[in-house]
Write a protein that holds these residues in place. Structure first.
Motif, PDB file in Angstrom:
ATOM      1  N   ILE A   1      -2.823 -10.002  -2.381  1.00 30.79           N
ATOM      2  CA  ILE A   1      -1.701  -9.451  -1.503  1.00 30.79           C
ATOM      3  C   ILE A   1      -0.910  -9.066  -3.761  1.00 30.79           C
ATOM      4  CG2 ILE A   1       0.263  -8.205  -0.299  1.00 30.79           C
ATOM      5  CD1 ILE A   1      -1.274  -9.589   1.943  1.00 30.79           C
ATOM      6  N   MET A   2       0.064 -10.866  -3.598  1.00 33.17           N
ATOM      7  CA  MET A   2       0.672 -10.481  -4.634  1.00 33.17           C
ATOM      8  C   MET A   2      -0.006  -9.827  -5.776  1.00 33.17           C
ATOM      9  SD  MET A   2       2.900 -14.432  -4.419  1.00 33.17           S
ATOM     10  CE  MET A   2       4.236 -14.037  -5.753  1.00 33.17           C
ATOM     11  N   ARG A   3      -0.858 -10.496  -6.403  1.00 31.60           N
ATOM     12  CA  ARG A   3      -1.767  -9.663  -7.036  1.00 31.60           C
ATOM     13  C   ARG A   3      -1.889  -7.705  -7.424  1.00 31.60           C
ATOM     14  NH1 ARG A   3      -6.575 -13.684  -6.323  1.00 31.60           N
ATOM     15  NH2 ARG A   3      -5.086 -15.666  -6.812  1.00 31.60           N
ATOM     16  N   ALA A   4      -2.540  -7.697  -5.923  1.00 33.74           N
ATOM     17  CA  ALA A   4      -2.627  -6.337  -6.621  1.00 33.74           C
ATOM     18  C   ALA A   4      -1.122  -6.232  -6.713  1.00 33.74           C
ATOM     19  CB  ALA A   4      -3.294  -5.819  -4.910  1.00 33.74           C
ATOM     20  N   CYS A   5      -0.263  -6.270  -5.951  1.00 29.42           N
ATOM     21  CA  CYS A   5       1.498  -5.839  -6.141  1.00 29.42           C
ATOM     22  C   CYS A   5       1.336  -5.820  -8.078  1.00 29.42           C
ATOM     23  CB  CYS A   5       2.091  -6.512  -5.662  1.00 29.42           C
ATOM     24  SG  CYS A   5       1.968  -5.699  -3.501  1.00 29.42           S
ATOM     25  N   GLY A   6       1.557  -6.596  -8.567  1.00 30.50           N
ATOM     26  CA  GLY A   6       1.281  -6.240  -9.422  1.00 30.50           C
ATOM     27  C   GLY A   6       0.966  -5.568 -10.283  1.00 30.50           C
ATOM     28  N   GLU A   7       0.192  -5.300  -9.601  1.00 36.56           N
ATOM     29  CA  GLU A   7      -0.991  -4.457 -10.992  1.00 36.56           C
ATOM     30  C   GLU A   7      -0.423  -2.843 -10.627  1.00 36.56           C
ATOM     31  OE1 GLU A   7      -5.062  -4.144 -10.341  1.00 36.56           O
ATOM     32  OE2 GLU A   7      -5.323  -6.547 -10.086  1.00 36.56           O
ATOM     33  N   ALA A   8      -0.159  -2.942  -9.203  1.00 38.86           N
ATOM     34  CA  ALA A   8       0.616  -1.835  -8.811  1.00 38.86           C
ATOM     35  C   ALA A   8       1.939  -1.228  -9.926  1.00 38.86           C
ATOM     36  CB  ALA A   8       1.219  -1.826  -7.108  1.00 38.86           C
ATOM     37  N   ILE A   9       2.741  -2.451  -9.407  1.00 42.24           N
ATOM     38  CA  ILE A   9       3.926  -1.911 -10.533  1.00 42.24           C
ATOM     39  C   ILE A   9       3.624  -1.795 -12.216  1.00 42.24           C
ATOM     40  CG2 ILE A   9       5.919  -3.753 -11.472  1.00 42.24           C
ATOM     41  CD1 ILE A   9       5.870  -5.123  -8.845  1.00 42.24           C
ATOM     42  N   ASP A  10       2.280  -2.099 -11.999  1.00 38.31           N
ATOM     43  CA  ASP A  10       2.312  -1.913 -13.891  1.00 38.31           C
ATOM     44  C   ASP A  10       1.660  -0.084 -13.396  1.00 38.31           C
ATOM     45  OD1 ASP A  10       2.521  -4.549 -15.471  1.00 38.31           O
ATOM     46  OD2 ASP A  10      -0.067  -4.329 -14.784  1.00 38.31           O
ATOM     47  N   LEU A  11       1.038   0.072 -12.743  1.00 40.71           N
ATOM     48  CA  LEU A  11       0.885   1.578 -12.643  1.00 40.71           C
ATOM     49  C   LEU A  11       2.199   2.504 -12.255  1.00 40.71           C
ATOM     50  CD1 LEU A  11      -1.481   1.393 -10.241  1.00 40.71           C
ATOM     51  CD2 LEU A  11      -2.335   1.618 -12.128  1.00 40.71           C
ATOM     52  N   HIS A  12       3.072   1.480 -12.028  1.00 42.67           N
ATOM     53  CA  HIS A  12       4.579   2.605 -11.290  1.00 42.67           C
ATOM     54  C   HIS A  12       5.755   2.791 -13.226  1.00 42.67           C
ATOM     55  CE1 HIS A  12       3.878   2.416  -7.769  1.00 42.67           C
ATOM     56  NE2 HIS A  12       4.723   3.331  -7.412  1.00 42.67           N
ATOM     57  N   ALA A  35      -7.302   9.089 -14.897  1.00 43.05           N
ATOM     58  CA  ALA A  35      -7.195   7.018 -14.825  1.00 43.05           C
ATOM     59  C   ALA A  35      -6.078   6.740 -13.545  1.00 43.05           C
ATOM     60  CB  ALA A  35      -7.358   6.936 -15.887  1.00 43.05           C
ATOM     61  N   LEU A  36      -4.833   6.297 -13.513  1.00 39.45           N
ATOM     62  CA  LEU A  36      -3.487   5.391 -13.153  1.00 39.45           C
ATOM     63  C   LEU A  36      -3.809   6.061 -11.644  1.00 39.45           C
ATOM     64  CD1 LEU A  36      -0.845   6.199 -15.275  1.00 39.45           C
ATOM     65  CD2 LEU A  36      -1.407   4.284 -14.748  1.00 39.45           C
ATOM     66  N   LYS A  37      -4.808   6.934 -10.968  1.00 39.74           N
ATOM     67  CA  LYS A  37      -4.942   7.885 -10.155  1.00 39.74           C
ATOM     68  C   LYS A  37      -5.890   6.958  -9.446  1.00 39.74           C
ATOM     69  CE  LYS A  37      -4.317  11.452  -8.506  1.00 39.74           C
ATOM     70  NZ  LYS A  37      -3.589  10.708  -6.799  1.00 39.74           N
ATOM     71  N   THR A  38      -7.078   6.915 -10.673  1.00 40.85           N
ATOM     72  CA  THR A  38      -8.664   5.954  -9.625  1.00 40.85           C
ATOM     73  C   THR A  38      -7.547   4.714  -9.183  1.00 40.85           C
ATOM     74  OG1 THR A  38      -9.820   7.875 -10.908  1.00 40.85           O
ATOM     75  CG2 THR A  38     -10.745   5.089  -9.965  1.00 40.85           C
ATOM     76  N   ARG A  39      -7.315   4.014 -10.573  1.00 36.07           N
ATOM     77  CA  ARG A  39      -7.112   2.834  -9.654  1.00 36.07           C
ATOM     78  C   ARG A  39      -6.075   2.391  -8.440  1.00 36.07           C
ATOM     79  NH1 ARG A  39      -8.393  -1.530  -8.783  1.00 36.07           N
ATOM     80  NH2 ARG A  39      -7.251  -3.157  -8.951  1.00 36.07           N
ATOM     81  N   ALA A  40      -5.024   3.188  -8.407  1.00 41.31           N
ATOM     82  CA  ALA A  40      -3.989   3.497  -7.224  1.00 41.31           C
ATOM     83  C   ALA A  40      -4.950   3.654  -6.171  1.00 41.31           C
ATOM     84  CB  ALA A  40      -2.982   4.603  -7.140  1.00 41.31           C
ATOM     85  N   ALA A  98       0.981  -1.572   0.363  1.00 38.11           N
ATOM     86  CA  ALA A  98       0.128  -0.080   0.045  1.00 38.11           C
ATOM     87  C   ALA A  98       0.487   1.146  -0.176  1.00 38.11           C
ATOM     88  CB  ALA A  98      -0.809   0.203   0.996  1.00 38.11           C
ATOM     89  N   LEU A  99       2.123   1.415   0.513  1.00 37.80           N
ATOM     90  CA  LEU A  99       2.847   2.453   0.990  1.00 37.80           C
ATOM     91  C   LEU A  99       3.800   2.607  -0.306  1.00 37.80           C
ATOM     92  CD1 LEU A  99       4.941   1.889   4.527  1.00 37.80           C
ATOM     93  CD2 LEU A  99       2.854   3.568   3.578  1.00 37.80           C
ATOM     94  N   GLY A 100       4.094   1.674  -0.853  1.00 36.46           N
ATOM     95  CA  GLY A 100       4.419   1.087  -2.558  1.00 36.46           C
ATOM     96  C   GLY A 100       3.192   2.169  -3.390  1.00 36.46           C
ATOM     97  N   VAL A 101       1.935   1.344  -3.707  1.00 35.78           N
ATOM     98  CA  VAL A 101       1.024   2.321  -4.922  1.00 35.78           C
ATOM     99  C   VAL A 101       1.038   3.961  -4.225  1.00 35.78           C
ATOM    100  CG1 VAL A 101      -1.444   1.883  -4.967  1.00 35.78           C
ATOM    101  CG2 VAL A 101      -0.217   0.217  -4.905  1.00 35.78           C
ATOM    102  N   ALA A 102       1.228   4.700  -3.055  1.00 41.65           N
ATOM    103  CA  ALA A 102       0.756   5.713  -2.459  1.00 41.65           C
ATOM    104  C   ALA A 102       2.275   6.107  -2.628  1.00 41.65           C
ATOM    105  CB  ALA A 102       0.776   5.762  -0.591  1.00 41.65           C
ATOM    106  N   LEU A 103       3.035   5.791  -2.844  1.00 46.51           N
ATOM    107  CA  LEU A 103       4.380   7.019  -3.102  1.00 46.51           C
ATOM    108  C   LEU A 103       4.035   6.981  -5.006  1.00 46.51           C
ATOM    109  CD1 LEU A 103       7.166   4.734  -1.941  1.00 46.51           C
ATOM    110  CD2 LEU A 103       6.360   7.225  -1.587  1.00 46.51           C
ATOM    111  N   GLY A 104       3.747   5.969  -5.531  1.00 46.40           N
ATOM    112  CA  GLY A 104       3.642   6.441  -7.075  1.00 46.40           C
ATOM    113  C   GLY A 104       1.905   6.873  -6.783  1.00 46.40           C
ATOM    114  N   ASN A 105       1.289   6.455  -6.678  1.00 49.22           N
ATOM    115  CA  ASN A 105      -0.152   7.402  -6.866  1.00 49.22           C
ATOM    116  C   ASN A 105       0.293   9.309  -6.356  1.00 49.22           C
ATOM    117  OD1 ASN A 105      -3.219   8.366  -6.931  1.00 49.22           O
ATOM    118  ND2 ASN A 105      -3.571   7.183  -4.914  1.00 49.22           N
TER     119      ASN A 105
END
Length: 217
Positions: free
Chosen positions: A130-141, A69-74, A41-48
């Motif tokens: 958690i892994m799936r969500a982190c994968g999606e977060a990496i895509d966002l980054h 759109a990226l922020k909405t997903r984040a 969640a912290l990682g996603v927030a940094l990208g956000n």
């Protein structure tokens, strides 16, 4: 080994200091899974945050809709991962009780095995989520690195590093549970799904991190 969650206990309601103290204690939760979800969640927030610093700038007007759109997903991933902090603790409770079931007779042994298998499956699904969500977060980054403001590009690197660490940490919580399963076909399937996520997203996270680092040379 058995425990019960405190009534209405929610680990995401704790202060940062309180969470760290609970994590460092001998209490069985939060543990590695919950920590992985929080780091994700912290990682996603940094990208956000990079997205937040990009939106509204005239220089980036052409990509503003994409950033929004990226922020909405984040936002959704942050909420999901924080929820998984709590879910990880909740699914461990019945597993801890199952370990304490009697096994004095063949019937008791069979019942314990049946209950354990069901609990272990539940305990695999949370870290796999958690892994799936982190994968999606990496895509966002990947996208934040591509179109986000370069003034905060270091935060993309920090964010993707957190997401990769969370991905790897969550995988260990999958593998420790599949190792205890009697149903080896099911365990193999879960392990294969976890390894596929690792194989795809650790490489992608490393690519983003290298790209970010190269911009400082």
């Amino acid at each position: 080994m058995s425990f019960e969650l405190k009534e209405n206990a929610n680990f995401t309601d704790l202060t940062c200091e309180g969470f760290i103290e609970e994590l460092a204690s001998k209490a069985p939760v939060p543990g590695g899974g919950g920590a992985a979800a929080l780091v994700g969640a912290l990682g996603v927030a940094l990208g956000n945050m990079v997205g937040s610093l990009t939106v509204g700038k005239e220089k980036y007007a052409s990509v503003e809709a994409e950033i929004i759109a990226l922020k909405t997903r984040a936002d959704a991933l942050q909420t999901e991962l924080l929820g998984l902090v709590q879910q990880d603790a909740e699914v461990f409770e019945p597993l801890s009780r199952a370990y304490g079931l009697p096994k004095n007779t063949e019937e008791e042994k069979a019942e314990k095995q049946h209950v354990m298998e069901a609990c272990l499956r539940e305990c695999c699904e949370v870290p796999l989520s958690i892994m799936r969500a982190c994968g999606e977060a990496i895509d966002l980054h990947v996208q934040f690195a591509r179109i986000g403001t370069p003034l905060a590009i270091s935060d993309v690197g920090c964010g993707v590093a957190c997401c990769k660490a969370a991905l790897q940490a969550a995988s260990l919580n999958v593998f420790i549970n599949t190792k205890a399963m009697q149903d080896r076909v099911y365990a193999h399937d879960i392990n294969a799904r976890a390894h596929a996520l690792l194989d795809t997203y650790t490489v992608l996270a490393d690519d983003v991190f290298v790209d970010v680092t190269a911009r400082f040379e």
